[in-house]
Motif scaffolding. Structure first.
Motif, PDB file in Angstrom:
ATOM      1  N   TRP A 148      34.573  36.497  39.570  1.00  0.00           N
ATOM      2  CA  TRP A 148      35.946  36.895  39.252  1.00  0.00           C
ATOM      3  C   TRP A 148      35.950  37.967  38.156  1.00  0.00           C
ATOM      4  O   TRP A 148      36.716  38.938  38.237  1.00  0.00           O
ATOM      5  N   ALA A 191      39.040  32.227  33.725  1.00  0.00           N
ATOM      6  CA  ALA A 191      38.087  32.225  34.839  1.00  0.00           C
ATOM      7  C   ALA A 191      37.108  31.068  34.709  1.00  0.00           C
ATOM      8  O   ALA A 191      36.815  30.370  35.692  1.00  0.00           O
ATOM      9  N   THR A 195      44.179  34.361  38.168  1.00  0.00           N
ATOM     10  CA  THR A 195      42.829  34.093  37.664  1.00  0.00           C
ATOM     11  C   THR A 195      42.416  32.641  37.810  1.00  0.00           C
ATOM     12  O   THR A 195      41.337  32.349  38.342  1.00  0.00           O
TER      13      THR A 195
END
Length: 330
Positions: free
Chosen positions: A92, A108, A311
């Motif tokens: 990510w 994340a 996220t």
């Protein structure tokens, strides 16, 4: 099948890689404003920020303990869970880095840890009280950043309203070096601890250490990885944060960095792993809003906020996928 010791080494390696990517991704948090206002050169900025990140990592281990034992049950976590969480967070980070979006490495990692843990043992392994406290702090810190940045900028405007523009610019260009250093130190104090916590969690789940007290070698290695990542510099995000949200002058950079650092050091003291990215970004918005609301480029801001919202679930889905893949081989 992988040996447990081999898997543990993989987890430690991934944690240090995450820490490096965190520093690389979040380098803009410490240097974007000081570079965009030309207070110092980019090379000096990233080198100094890397060194101060390492120093800040030694401030405390309160955040590391929250990550290591406050979000999921350590005894219910396996090495594959931790590896999946780290892989999801790293991927990510890389995706958003390439897109030039200043998203949260903290979100994340937390999303990855929860996603991989739920894929392994269901929702019962999640400590919802700890997760709720962290999420409340993560939601609150951007608003605090905006309010403190705006308040500092208003106070500075009142104090220096009689000063000539040239004199004030020269003064705050020098003061901004101090505020950028403050920001870099606070970034290390908050963010380096997240990898410390995840390595400690892996060591506990592997039976290597009995408690979530962070070993000295973990502190040192995570501090170094974070510092090296910061020194590498995430230049796409530097441009977004330092130039595309609002046009910054040295006084704005000083107010934004000082306000964000105040929030980050406070939350690090209480062991709350908040987002340095969200905090500095909203502080920049608050500083820019003092000029006028139209000074903030809200189109860019909306794109950043959308990435923020994505996220946690995005990293959680990636991490659960990596865990399920890895679980087939261990």
């Amino acid at each position: 099948m992988l040996e447990v010791s081999g898997l543990l080494l993989l987890v430690i390696g991934l944690a240090l890689l995450f820490d490096f990517s965190n520093g690389w991704h979040d380098s803009a948090n410490a240097i974007a404003t000081v570079v965009s206002t030309r207070a110092v050169s980019p090379i000096v900025a990233v080198t100094g920020a890397g060194i101060l990140n390492i120093a800040g990592a030694y401030m405390s281990t309160a955040v590391a303990k929250t990550i290591g034992s406050g979000l999921v049950e350590p005894t219910s976590v396996t090495q594959a869970v931790v590896a999946g969480a780290l892989a999801g967070a790293i991927v990510w980070n890389l995706i958003t880095l390439l897109m030039g979006l200043p998203t949260s490495s903290s979100h994340a990692l937390i999303g990855g840890l929860v996603g991989a843990s739920v894929a392994h043992g269901g929702w019962e392994v999640v400590k919802f009280s700890g997760l709720r406290a962290v999420m409340e702090a993560m939601v609150l810190s951007p608003f605090l950043g905006f309010a403190i940045g705006l308040s500092l900028m208003v106070a500075i405007s009142w104090i220096f309203f009689r000063a000539s523009r040239g004199w004030a610019t020269g003064l705050f260009r020098r003061l901004q070096i101090v505020s950028a250093s403050f920001m870099a130190f606070s970034h290390g104090a908050n963010d380096a601890q997240k990898a410390m916590g995840i390595i400690t969690l892996a060591l506990v789940s592997g039976g290597v250490i009995p408690t979530t007290e962070v070993p000295n070698w973990v502190i040192g290695s995570c501090a170094l990885a974070m510092g090296l990542g910061t020194a590498a510099g995430g230049w796409r995000i530097v441009r977004t944060l330092g130039m595309r949200i609002v046009k910054l002058e040295p006084v704005h950079g000083f107010a934004a960095e000082t306000g964000a650092a105040m929030v980050l050091l406070s939350t690090a003291h209480f062991g709350l792993p908040v987002s340095t990215t969200h905090t500095i970004t909203t502080t920049v918005m608050g500083v820019g809003a003092v000029k006028r609301l139209s000074a903030v480029r809200w189109g860019v801001t909306a794109r950043i906020i959308f990435a923020w919202i994505c996220t946690l679930p995005g990293a959680a889905l990636l991490a659960s996928g990596f865990y399920l893949l890895l679980a087939r081989f261990v």
